[in-house]
Motif scaffolding. Structure first.
Motif, PDB file in Angstrom:
ATOM      1  N   ASP A 114      39.023  34.407  47.766  1.00  0.00           N
ATOM      2  CA  ASP A 114      40.226  33.722  48.256  1.00  0.00           C
ATOM      3  C   ASP A 114      40.449  34.055  49.726  1.00  0.00           C
ATOM      4  OD1 ASP A 114      40.888  32.483  45.922  1.00  0.00           O
ATOM      5  OD2 ASP A 114      42.508  33.862  45.379  1.00  0.00           O
TER       6      ASP A 114
ATOM      7  N   GLY B 296      42.405  32.461  43.031  1.00  0.00           N
ATOM      8  CA  GLY B 296      41.426  33.388  42.452  1.00  0.00           C
ATOM      9  C   GLY B 296      42.003  34.235  41.340  1.00  0.00           C
TER      10      GLY B 296
ATOM     11  N   GLN C  89      52.373  34.752  36.434  1.00  0.00           N
ATOM     12  CA  GLN C  89      52.932  35.281  35.183  1.00  0.00           C
ATOM     13  C   GLN C  89      53.569  36.648  35.453  1.00  0.00           C
ATOM     14  OE1 GLN C  89      52.918  33.374  32.527  1.00  0.00           O
ATOM     15  NE2 GLN C  89      51.564  31.812  33.372  1.00  0.00           N
TER      16      GLN C  89
ATOM     17  N   VAL D 109      54.013  43.738  34.290  1.00  0.00           N
ATOM     18  CA  VAL D 109      54.701  45.035  34.217  1.00  0.00           C
ATOM     19  C   VAL D 109      53.701  46.098  34.651  1.00  0.00           C
ATOM     20  CG1 VAL D 109      55.708  46.737  32.645  1.00  0.00           C
ATOM     21  CG2 VAL D 109      56.150  44.298  32.295  1.00  0.00           C
TER      22      VAL D 109
ATOM     23  N   GLY E 107      37.123  40.651  37.959  1.00  0.00           N
ATOM     24  CA  GLY E 107      38.035  40.217  36.910  1.00  0.00           C
ATOM     25  C   GLY E 107      37.331  39.614  35.704  1.00  0.00           C
ATOM     26  N   ARG E 108      38.139  38.962  34.868  1.00  0.00           N
ATOM     27  CA  ARG E 108      37.644  38.373  33.613  1.00  0.00           C
ATOM     28  C   ARG E 108      36.484  37.419  33.808  1.00  0.00           C
ATOM     29  NH1 ARG E 108      40.644  38.011  28.814  1.00  0.00           N
ATOM     30  NH2 ARG E 108      42.591  39.160  29.005  1.00  0.00           N
TER      31      ARG E 108
ATOM     32  N   TRP F 152      24.236  37.731  37.107  1.00  0.00           N
ATOM     33  CA  TRP F 152      23.537  38.271  38.286  1.00  0.00           C
ATOM     34  C   TRP F 152      22.469  39.281  37.853  1.00  0.00           C
ATOM     35  CZ3 TRP F 152      28.672  39.586  41.338  1.00  0.00           C
ATOM     36  CH2 TRP F 152      29.273  38.377  41.746  1.00  0.00           C
TER      37      TRP F 152
ATOM     38  N   HIS G  69      49.337  30.075  30.656  1.00  0.00           N
ATOM     39  CA  HIS G  69      48.091  30.842  30.790  1.00  0.00           C
ATOM     40  C   HIS G  69      47.590  31.181  29.388  1.00  0.00           C
ATOM     41  CE1 HIS G  69      45.353  33.246  33.316  1.00  0.00           C
ATOM     42  NE2 HIS G  69      45.160  33.859  32.167  1.00  0.00           N
TER      43      HIS G  69
ATOM     44  N   GLY H  75      37.992  47.561  36.191  1.00  0.00           N
ATOM     45  CA  GLY H  75      39.069  46.601  35.946  1.00  0.00           C
ATOM     46  C   GLY H  75      38.712  45.603  34.859  1.00  0.00           C
ATOM     47  N   ASP H  76      39.242  44.383  35.002  1.00  0.00           N
ATOM     48  CA  ASP H  76      39.022  43.355  33.980  1.00  0.00           C
ATOM     49  C   ASP H  76      37.555  42.957  33.889  1.00  0.00           C
ATOM     50  OD1 ASP H  76      41.748  43.427  33.745  1.00  0.00           O
ATOM     51  OD2 ASP H  76      42.048  41.269  33.922  1.00  0.00           O
ATOM     52  N   ALA H  77      36.787  43.164  34.954  1.00  0.00           N
ATOM     53  CA  ALA H  77      35.359  42.836  34.897  1.00  0.00           C
ATOM     54  C   ALA H  77      34.665  43.711  33.857  1.00  0.00           C
ATOM     55  CB  ALA H  77      34.712  43.050  36.268  1.00  0.00           C
TER      56      ALA H  77
ATOM     57  N   PRO I 180      47.197  40.560  27.500  1.00  0.00           N
ATOM     58  CA  PRO I 180      48.164  41.060  28.490  1.00  0.00           C
ATOM     59  C   PRO I 180      49.528  41.438  27.942  1.00  0.00           C
ATOM     60  CG  PRO I 180      47.750  38.704  28.791  1.00  0.00           C
ATOM     61  CD  PRO I 180      46.784  39.179  27.754  1.00  0.00           C
TER      62      PRO I 180
ATOM     63  N   THR J  99      47.330  49.207  35.216  1.00  0.00           N
ATOM     64  CA  THR J  99      47.358  50.667  35.033  1.00  0.00           C
ATOM     65  C   THR J  99      45.954  51.200  34.780  1.00  0.00           C
ATOM     66  OG1 THR J  99      49.631  50.650  34.281  1.00  0.00           O
ATOM     67  CG2 THR J  99      48.288  52.499  33.538  1.00  0.00           C
TER      68      THR J  99
HETATM   69  C1  LIG Z   1      48.964  36.226  31.646  1.00  0.00           C
HETATM   70  C2  LIG Z   1      48.623  37.621  32.081  1.00  0.00           C
HETATM   71  C3  LIG Z   1      49.625  38.570  32.190  1.00  0.00           C
HETATM   72  C4  LIG Z   1      49.300  39.875  32.557  1.00  0.00           C
HETATM   73  N1  LIG Z   1      50.289  40.815  32.576  1.00  0.00           N
HETATM   74  C5  LIG Z   1      49.987  42.079  32.915  1.00  0.00           C
HETATM   75  C6  LIG Z   1      50.993  43.079  32.960  1.00  0.00           C
HETATM   76  O1  LIG Z   1      52.150  42.840  32.620  1.00  0.00           O
HETATM   77  N2  LIG Z   1      50.636  44.324  33.366  1.00  0.00           N
HETATM   78  C7  LIG Z   1      49.346  44.637  33.708  1.00  0.00           C
HETATM   79  O2  LIG Z   1      49.078  45.785  34.069  1.00  0.00           O
HETATM   80  N3  LIG Z   1      48.371  43.712  33.653  1.00  0.00           N
HETATM   81  C8  LIG Z   1      48.650  42.461  33.268  1.00  0.00           C
HETATM   82  N4  LIG Z   1      47.658  41.525  33.227  1.00  0.00           N
HETATM   83  C9  LIG Z   1      46.289  41.927  33.577  1.00  0.00           C
HETATM   84  C10 LIG Z   1      46.134  41.984  35.087  1.00  0.00           C
HETATM   85  O3  LIG Z   1      46.367  40.706  35.637  1.00  0.00           O
HETATM   86  C11 LIG Z   1      44.726  42.497  35.464  1.00  0.00           C
HETATM   87  O4  LIG Z   1      44.344  43.531  34.622  1.00  0.00           O
HETATM   88  C12 LIG Z   1      44.759  42.998  36.895  1.00  0.00           C
HETATM   89  O5  LIG Z   1      44.942  41.921  37.765  1.00  0.00           O
HETATM   90  C13 LIG Z   1      43.499  43.743  37.324  1.00  0.00           C
HETATM   91  O6  LIG Z   1      42.491  42.851  37.333  1.00  0.00           O
HETATM   92  P1  LIG Z   1      41.235  42.903  38.295  1.00  0.00           P
HETATM   93  O7  LIG Z   1      41.546  43.381  39.651  1.00  0.00           O
HETATM   94  O8  LIG Z   1      40.172  43.591  37.514  1.00  0.00           O
HETATM   95  O9  LIG Z   1      40.870  41.341  38.309  1.00  0.00           O
HETATM   96  P2  LIG Z   1      41.694  40.108  38.856  1.00  0.00           P
HETATM   97  O10 LIG Z   1      43.102  40.441  39.095  1.00  0.00           O
HETATM   98  O11 LIG Z   1      41.390  38.961  37.973  1.00  0.00           O
HETATM   99  O12 LIG Z   1      41.027  39.852  40.277  1.00  0.00           O
HETATM  100  C14 LIG Z   1      39.683  39.518  40.474  1.00  0.00           C
HETATM  101  C15 LIG Z   1      39.490  39.274  41.965  1.00  0.00           C
HETATM  102  O13 LIG Z   1      38.121  39.020  42.225  1.00  0.00           O
HETATM  103  C16 LIG Z   1      38.007  37.874  43.059  1.00  0.00           C
HETATM  104  N5  LIG Z   1      36.693  37.280  42.783  1.00  0.00           N
HETATM  105  C17 LIG Z   1      36.260  36.757  41.612  1.00  0.00           C
HETATM  106  N6  LIG Z   1      34.987  36.333  41.735  1.00  0.00           N
HETATM  107  C18 LIG Z   1      34.608  36.601  43.007  1.00  0.00           C
HETATM  108  C19 LIG Z   1      33.395  36.406  43.731  1.00  0.00           C
HETATM  109  N7  LIG Z   1      32.321  35.847  43.171  1.00  0.00           N
HETATM  110  N8  LIG Z   1      33.342  36.807  45.025  1.00  0.00           N
HETATM  111  C20 LIG Z   1      34.428  37.390  45.629  1.00  0.00           C
HETATM  112  N9  LIG Z   1      35.596  37.583  44.980  1.00  0.00           N
HETATM  113  C21 LIG Z   1      35.684  37.208  43.685  1.00  0.00           C
HETATM  114  C22 LIG Z   1      39.183  36.999  42.628  1.00  0.00           C
HETATM  115  O14 LIG Z   1      39.516  36.015  43.577  1.00  0.00           O
HETATM  116  C23 LIG Z   1      40.265  38.062  42.460  1.00  0.00           C
HETATM  117  O15 LIG Z   1      40.890  38.373  43.678  1.00  0.00           O
HETATM  118  C24 LIG Z   1      47.952  40.223  32.854  1.00  0.00           C
HETATM  119  C25 LIG Z   1      46.943  39.265  32.746  1.00  0.00           C
HETATM  120  C26 LIG Z   1      47.269  37.980  32.341  1.00  0.00           C
HETATM  121  C27 LIG Z   1      46.153  36.996  32.163  1.00  0.00           C
END
Ligand SMILES: Cc1cc2nc3c(=O)[nH]c(=O)nc-3n(C[C@H](O)[C@H](O)[C@H](O)COP(=O)(O)OP(=O)(O)OC[C@H]3O[C@@H](n4cnc5c(N)ncnc54)[C@H](O)[C@@H]3O)c2cc1C
Length: 448
Positions: free
Chosen positions: A33, A44, A50, A53, A164-165, A172, A280, A304-306, A312, A319
């Motif tokens: 992004d 992204g 949403q 917390v 992330g997810r 890869w 969502h 993380g989510d990856a 959620p 956390t």
């Molecule tokens: C509906 C919903 C509600 C939620 N509520 C909560 C909550 O209340 N409390 C809580 O702790 N968690 C909550 N979560 C979970 C939380 O959103 C994630 O656990 C948190 O964002 C950490 O995720 P992350 O950084 O691993 O991945 P993400 O937040 O998904 O970020 C992934 C990042 O990677 C980038 N990216 C992806 N592919 C590429 C690529 N090929 N090249 C470069 N960049 C890339 C994306 O643009 C993004 O910036 C919720 C999730 C959902 C779906």
């Protein structure tokens, strides 16, 4: 200086980058992004509108990595409250309203992310390239070459996948001939629908916390309302399977009238909508089993989510990412140099171990839902008998049970605490005297 590339600049990526910087790496974060300082919800991160917390354990971890974040969240209008003060209608009744839980700071996810990003980028030796989509990895001896669309690959000793997810890491790795096992998944088919609200001019709202009405196996519809910055509220409908809420604005308020209690419906009746309903539905629990890959390469980690994404509704993802970054920040094997295959695998295992407790909380609860695509194990069924008794005691105001559940919910304590002497004493007392009546609904100060 040894270099690390972190892919993804959301919570897991930013916090891991900060941790690696502390370990002496020169860190580049690549984010697909385009991020401006005032970035709001972004493409992204589909879930960015949403409610999110940040559990108390996560707040502590972020503050320990990035001192001053808490202060800045308050300065940006975050709403602090003890979740024990929040009217909370659980499966067996209302929780007592008191300070037997932990503080959170309620704020919208984009503002939380912006504050964390500002603190991370203030560290020298750490660069963020936004608008940089990674599309693959290549091996170059002990090093990695990280391919970016439209730019030269970046070379690094260490690569961290924080995408992330939707992580493409299994794909890869397959391109490099590395096979990874299928992930564990449990999908309760939860859907979110969220709408922002504001307090109308001239109205005075007495409530200083959120409100929660939980979904249960018998009543698969629930909801949550949280105060956020600028006097706004995020109100969220949650449903399972056929009860998932839709994006229809007209159907939003009626959804809350169908819940087990009208508390949320009463609240939104006095608020004004401030935007459309956003849904969502990507909510399954999914855990990668990377440590079981026989030829996992050195210098590659997933966080993380990856690595592990949760349903959620339990509010655990940020956390967990923060606790993983805390681990990396104090990890002695990360000495800003090449990390061999065996050391990488050991570290990945420890990063993964942080997901164990939240995974067991989320999946054992989800498997109780008729919409889930799995079944409770015999051990989970046995522990459910125990936790059901504890939940009933909590709804009757038992202090030991309430405090213990809150510790586990905020990831502040081990689930073994559910068998600690004060809890066992409460259970034994209830076996002799019976479980007391549930508490009455608390007084909820809405509008005056
Ligand atoms: C509906 C919903 C509600 C939620 N509520 C909560 C909550 O209340 N409390 C809580 O702790 N968690 C909550 N979560 C979970 C939380 O959103 C994630 O656990 C948190 O964002 C950490 O995720 P992350 O950084 O691993 O991945 P993400 O937040 O998904 O970020 C992934 C990042 O990677 C980038 N990216 C992806 N592919 C590429 C690529 N090929 N090249 C470069 N960049 C890339 C994306 O643009 C993004 O910036 C919720 C999730 C959902 C779906």
């Amino acid at each position: 200086m040894a270099t690390a590339v972190v892919i993804g600049a959301s919570f897991a990526g930013l916090l891991s980058a900060s941790a690696l910087r502390r370990r002496g790496y020169d860190v580049t974060v690549l984010e697909r992004d385009v991020l401006a300082p005032d970035t709001g919800p972004r493409d992204g991160v589909a879930q960015s509108r949403q409610p999110h917390v940040l559990l108390h354990r996560g707040l502590l971890a972020i503050e320990s990595l990035l001192p001053g974040v808490e202060q800045d969240l308050l300065a940006r209008g975050g709403v602090p409250f003890n979740t024990g003060r929040m009217p909370w209608f659980g499966e067996h009744g209302w929780s007592p309203v008191n300070d037997w839980s932990f503080e959170i700071i309620s704020i919208s996810r984009p503002v939380l992310e912006a504050v964390v990003r500002e603190h991370v980028l203030a560290q020298p030796g750490l660069t963020l390239e936004s608008g940089a989509r990674v599309d693959g990895l290549e091996r170059d001896g002990d090093r990695w070459r990280v391919r970016r669309a439209g730019a030269e690959p970046l070379s690094a000793e260490l690569v961290v996948d924080a995408t992330g997810r939707s992580s493409r890491l299994p794909h890869w790795l397959a391109e490099l001939g590395v096979r990874v096992p299928e992930p564990d998944t449990i999908d309760a088919k939860v859907g979110y629908a969220c709408r922002a609200y504001r307090v109308p001019d001239g109205a005075r709202l007495g409530l200083r916390t959120g409100i929660l009405v939980a979904s249960t196996p018998e009543h698969p519809r629930g909801g949550l309302a949280l105060p956020i910055e600028n006097g706004r509220w995020l109100v969220c409908a949650v449903g399972y399977g056929d009860d998932r809420p839709t994006r229809d604005n007209e159907a939003f308020e009626p959804f809350f009238r169908s819940l087990r209690d009208p508390a949320l419906s009463d609240l939104i009746a006095g608020l004004e909508p401030d935007g459309d309903v956003i849904i969502h539905r990507q909510t399954q629990n999914r855990r990668q089993r990377y440590v079981d890959a026989s030829d996992w390469p050195g210098g590659l980690l997933a966080v993380g989510d990856a690595l592990c994404a949760f349903n959620p509704v339990y509010g655990q993802g940020i956390t967990v990412s923060a606790c993983q970054a805390e681990l990396l920040a104090s990890e002695p094997t990360l000495r800003a140099g090449p990390l061999g295959g065996a050391a990488t695998r050991r570290l990945q295992r420890r990063v993964g171990a942080i997901t164990e407790l939240p995974w067991s909380v989320a999946t054992s609860e989800d498997l109780r839902m008729p919409t889930s695509d799995g079944e409770l194990t015999a051990v989970q069924r046995a522990s459910l008998v125990w936790t059901t008794r504890l939940m009933r005691l909590s709804a009757a105001g038992d202090e030991a049970c309430v405090r213990t559940f809150n510790r586990v919910y905020h990831l502040m304590g081990d689930p073994k605490l559910l068998f600690s002497p004060p809890v066992v004493r409460s259970v034994l007392r209830s076996v002799v005297r019976g479980v007391p009546e549930p508490l009455p609904k608390p007084e909820i100060a809405l509008f005056s």
